[in-house]
Every structure is written in structure tokens, then in C-alpha cells.
Enzyme design. Structure first.
Site, PDB file in Angstrom:
ATOM      1  N   HIS A 142       0.811  -1.222   0.000  1.00  0.00           N
ATOM      2  CA  HIS A 142       0.000   0.000   0.000  1.00  0.00           C
ATOM      3  C   HIS A 142       0.839   1.264   0.000  1.00  0.00           C
ATOM      4  O   HIS A 142       0.322   2.347  -0.304  1.00  0.00           O
ATOM      5  CB  HIS A 142      -0.935  -0.006   1.212  1.00  0.00           C
ATOM      6  CG  HIS A 142      -2.009  -1.039   1.128  1.00  0.00           C
ATOM      7  ND1 HIS A 142      -3.295  -0.744   0.739  1.00  0.00           N
ATOM      8  CD2 HIS A 142      -1.990  -2.372   1.360  1.00  0.00           C
ATOM      9  CE1 HIS A 142      -4.024  -1.854   0.748  1.00  0.00           C
ATOM     10  NE2 HIS A 142      -3.250  -2.857   1.120  1.00  0.00           N
TER      11      HIS A 142
ATOM     12  N   ASP B 178       3.687   9.447  -1.221  1.00  0.00           N
ATOM     13  CA  ASP B 178       2.518   8.671  -0.797  1.00  0.00           C
ATOM     14  C   ASP B 178       2.260   7.564  -1.799  1.00  0.00           C
ATOM     15  O   ASP B 178       2.379   7.783  -3.014  1.00  0.00           O
ATOM     16  CB  ASP B 178       1.274   9.566  -0.697  1.00  0.00           C
ATOM     17  CG  ASP B 178       0.420   9.254   0.513  1.00  0.00           C
ATOM     18  OD1 ASP B 178       0.485   8.111   0.993  1.00  0.00           O
ATOM     19  OD2 ASP B 178      -0.304  10.145   0.989  1.00  0.00           O
TER      20      ASP B 178
END
Length: 463
Positions: free
Chosen positions: A157, A365
């Protein structure tokens, strides 16, 4: 019938997952398990002196939930230590914050071994195993050593770093070797895939075919990008319903006709919050017409409060927020509202819909689902503008966002000004492009794409 076995660091209860209080991953996993039937396995969130001997197991509908406790030493070395003081900062390009010790690495391996030992008796031969995130990279290798031959997929992730950054990890080869025990490894973006492939070719001496087939360490597996997404229709529904909710009305009335800029981030050094605050300060300095007319609301619930770096950034943000308000506030206007608290997804959807500008400017991110939630929450007739860091995975999909380099504080201020003054026609055009993408590539699409690819793999493919 093939079952789905999901393994993650934490397990969300069925009540929490359905309530909308949890994040997108919990909702996606819950839906997948209810469709397939299966097991959700992970840490209970509880600490005991010695850890639990056997997992706690209960069933709800089609899903069996199995959790294990950890000892305080396990938690400190596996979670606070190697996972969050070694892998997390390094994968987010913060080598200055990366710590490595053989003690915490040993704890990381020990907990993954514990997970494998407790999970193995629950498995069936035809199960499909889906492991999530950086906490559990070695799990497939541990299961393979125990004789498990089921198809196993892993989804990361967070970002995968460029080769030069990843090589700073002393046990980099060990980590990649462990990942190659999976049959399918999924990343958020093509850039992440490229970083992994570069390691396989240049460091591991492996081969990679154009279709993503990897041959390395005596194993054959596939790597691909599977950008995670949101439940677009549900989030849009939350936003429409929240227009008249008590909290949304209170926020709207407190603005007194001023434009709202909003940021929603977990309190973390990867989110670029100090740079964002300074960018907003530059906006007020260089574009004084915004003084008294714009409010910036930053919601940043705390996380990992026992990790020193997180305490440091909290103090830094409190000081910066106080400086900005001290310099520019008036008796009837506070330019920066900084909240260290969380809100439910329903309430946040209403706040996002109110905002003229959504500010999503992480330094790095994996994806950033807040960017997608902001787009989904907008009023199609009068949508706001998304400011999005080029270093967020979502920037590869959301082409209607205003791109931002969060390291360029003055450039961030200029982007804020462009967003605040953008005409309606351009705002609609940008929003429509992004929303169409989110309609067709929602969380169900993400889940289906990964599980279809994993189902098509040959189990335990060895060269």
C-alpha cells in the site's frame, strides 16, 4: 469452493467495517470476504506479556475472523521498530529518519513466523491467500518453508523506493527474496513496479518479461500495478446526504461566506504538512486579497504517538499554526484551523464537499485516497479544485488536479491562488475528467483486478 484468506497487520470487526468509520481498505476487504467467503487473519490490537498461544476465532456470516495477541516486546520490535522506524521512512524516501538494528529485524521476522504458525492450521489446500502491506513481507516465505503451496498474493500500500534509495536498507536482498515467495506482487503505480523491476534486473540478476513475469531466486512470479481506489458511489452519496448534517451546517455557518481550503491527513512526516502550512502562509503574504476571505482547515488525527518522530512533527505543526495565526488573524477571522482529531467518513464527506480547494500535498505517498474522496464528494454543478502533489500515487490517475511540488513552498502558494480564482467552467471540466475515472475504477474494480490476476496464477511456481 475456493476461499479467500486475507492477512493484514490489524483485523477490523464486521461492525466497524460496515459502519463507514473505517478506511477504504477495511471496506474493500470486508466486501471481498463476504463475496468469496473466507478468513481474515491478523493482530488483535491487544498486548499480553507472552502473546496468545492460539488465535481467537469467531465467525460472522461468510467470514471467519482470527486474531492473535502480541507481546510488548513483539510490538516494540516488529511494529514500532522494523516496520515503522525502518521500512516506513525508507520506503517514503526519509533516509534521515531510517533506523536499522538487528534486534528489531529479529522481532519483525519473529512476528511473521508467529503469524505463519498460527495461520497454517486454518488453511485449506485450495485457499487464495492475499497478504497486505509492508508489515508482512516475509509471511509467504515463512508459509512456504512450512509446506504451504497455495496461491499467495501480496499488495504493497505504500511506495516502493527507487533502487538507489532501497539499497540503503542493509537487508535489501533478504526483503526482495521474501517477496519473490509470492505468486503475485501488486504495487500502487507503474513507478513502483519500475523500482522493483530495476532491483530484480540490476541487483538480483533476475529476468523480467514485458507481461510482468519475474524469474529470480529460483521462483517465477508476476508483478503489476493495481492502483487502489474508493467506493466512489457510496462516498458521493455520503457527501450529498451530509449537506444538511449538523456538523456540516456548523462548519458552513462558521465560515461566514469565506472560501474553505481543506486538508485531511493522518499526522505523519510523509504528508508534507509543515511545507503545506508554510505554503498557506506564503499565500496570505503574497496574495493579500485572501486575508479575511479564506479559511484553511487542516484535520490531522494523531498516529503512532509513541514514536518520537511523530511527537516532534506534532510540536512543529502546533508552533507553525500558532505563528501563522499570530501573524495574520483578525478579531473575527482565524486563517488556519488545525485539529488533531478524527471524524467519521460521513462527516468528512460533508466537509470535503464544502471546500473550494482540497489540498493533498504529501512528500511521498503510495496512493492517497483523500484525493479521490475529495473528487467524489464534490457538487457536480459547482465543484472545487484539487491540489495534488506530483509525489502521490493518485497523481497518475487524477489528471484534472492542479499539480504541486510540495518542496516548492512559493510554488504551492501560487497553486493555491490559481485554485481559489479558477473559473467555474474550468473547474467543471477538470472535475468531470477525474470523476469519470473514479466511476469506472472504484474499489470493486481494484479488488476484482487483483483477485482475478491471482486466481489465474499457477500456485507455488518454481523454476
Amino acid at each position: 469452493m475456493t476461499r479467500l484468506v486475507v492477512v493484514s497487520n490489524r483485523v477490523t470487526s464486521p461492525r466497524q467495517a460496515r459502519s463507514g468509520a473505517q478506511g477504504g481498505l477495511a471496506v474493500a476487504v470486508q466486501a471481498a470476504l463476504e463475496d468469496w467467503g473466507g478468513v481474515w487473519f491478523g493482530w488483535s490490537g491487544e498486548l499480553r506479556d507472552t502473546g496468545a498461544e492460539e488465535p481467537t476465532v469467531f465467525r460472522s456470516g461468510q467470514v471467519t475472523y482470527a486474531t492473535v495477541d502480541l507481546s510488548s516486546q513483539d510490538y516494540e520490535e516488529y511494529y514500532n521498530g522494523f516496520a515503522n522506524r525502518t521500512l516506513w521512512p525508507l520506503f517514503h524516501y526519509r533516509l534521515d529518519l531510517t533506523e536499522f538494528s538487528r534486534r528489531t529485524l529479529s522481532g519483525y521476522q519473529r512476528v511473521n513466523q508467529l503469524f505463519a504458525e498460527r495461520l497454517r492450521p486454518l488453511l485449506r489446500d485450495d485457499d487464495l491467500i492475499w497478504v497486505h502491506d509492508y508489515h508482512l513481507i516475509p509471511l509467504a516465505e515463512q508459509l512456504r518453508h512450512a509446506g504451504c503451496r497455495q496461491r499467495m498474493g501480496f499488495f504493497l500500500h505504500i511506495p516502493w523506493p527507487a533502487l538507489e534509495v532501497f539499497l540503503a536498507l542493509p537487508n535489501h536482498r533478504e526483503i526482495v527474496h521474501a517477496l519473490c515467495a509470492y505468486d503475485l506482487v501488486g504495487f500502487q503505480t507503474d513507478n513502483d513496479v519500475r523500482g522493483f523491476v530495476n532491483y530484480i534486473k540490476l541487483e538480483a540478476g533476475g529476468e523480467v518479461d514485458p507481461d510482468g513475469t519475474v524469474r529470480a531466486f529460483g521462483r517465477r512470479l508476476r508483478v503489476a500495478a493495481f492502483p487502489i481506489s474508493i467506493d466512489t458511489a457510496r462516498l458521493a452519496g455520503f457527501a450529498r446526504e451530509a449537506v444538511f448534517a449538523r456538523q456540516t451546517v456548523r462548519l458552513r455557518e462558521s465560515l461566514r461566506g469565506r472560501k474553505l481550503m481543506i486538508g485531511v491527513d493522518r499526522l505523519d512526516y510523509s504528508k508534507g504538512l509543515p511545507q503545506r502550512f508554510r505554503g498557506y502562509e506564503q499565500l496570505l503574504e503574497h496574495y493579500p486579497e485572501n486575508r479575511g476571505r479564506v479559511v484553511f482547515l487542516q484535520i490531522a488525527p494523531p498516529s503512532r504517538q509513541d514514536v518520537p518522530e511523530y511527537l516532534q512533527i506534532r510540536r512543529q505543526l502546533e508552533a507553525t499554526a500558532g505563528h501563522v495565526n499570530g501573524a495574520y488573524a483578525e478579531f473575527d477571522w482565524m486563517p488556519l484551523r488545525y485539529l488533531n482529531t478524527g471524524f467519521s467518513r460521513r462527516i468528512l464527506a460533508g466537509f470535503l464537499r464544502l471546500a473550494t480547494v482540497g489540498v493533498v500535498t504529501p512528500l511521498r505517498d503510495g496512493m492517497n485516497l483523500v484525493a479521490k474522496e475529495y473528487v467524489a464528494a464534490q457538487n457536480p454543478k459547482d465543484p472545487g479544485v484539487l491540489l495534488l502533489s506530483r509525489f502521490a500515487g493518485a497523481s497518475a490517475e487524477l489528471d484534472g488536479a492542479v499539480p504541486v511540488n510540495p518542496y516548492d513552498v512559493e510554488g504551492t502558494a501560487g497553486a493555491m491562488q490559481a485554485a481559489l480564482s479558477m473559473p467555474l467552467e474550468e473547474r467543471r471540466e477538470r472535475w468531470e475528467s477525474m470523476y469519470r475515472r473514479l466511476e469506472t475504477h472504484d474499489v470493486d474494480y481494484w479488488r476484482g483486478a487483483f483477485l482475478d490476476a491471482l486466481s489465474a496464477m499457477e500456485p507455488a511456481a518454481c523454476e
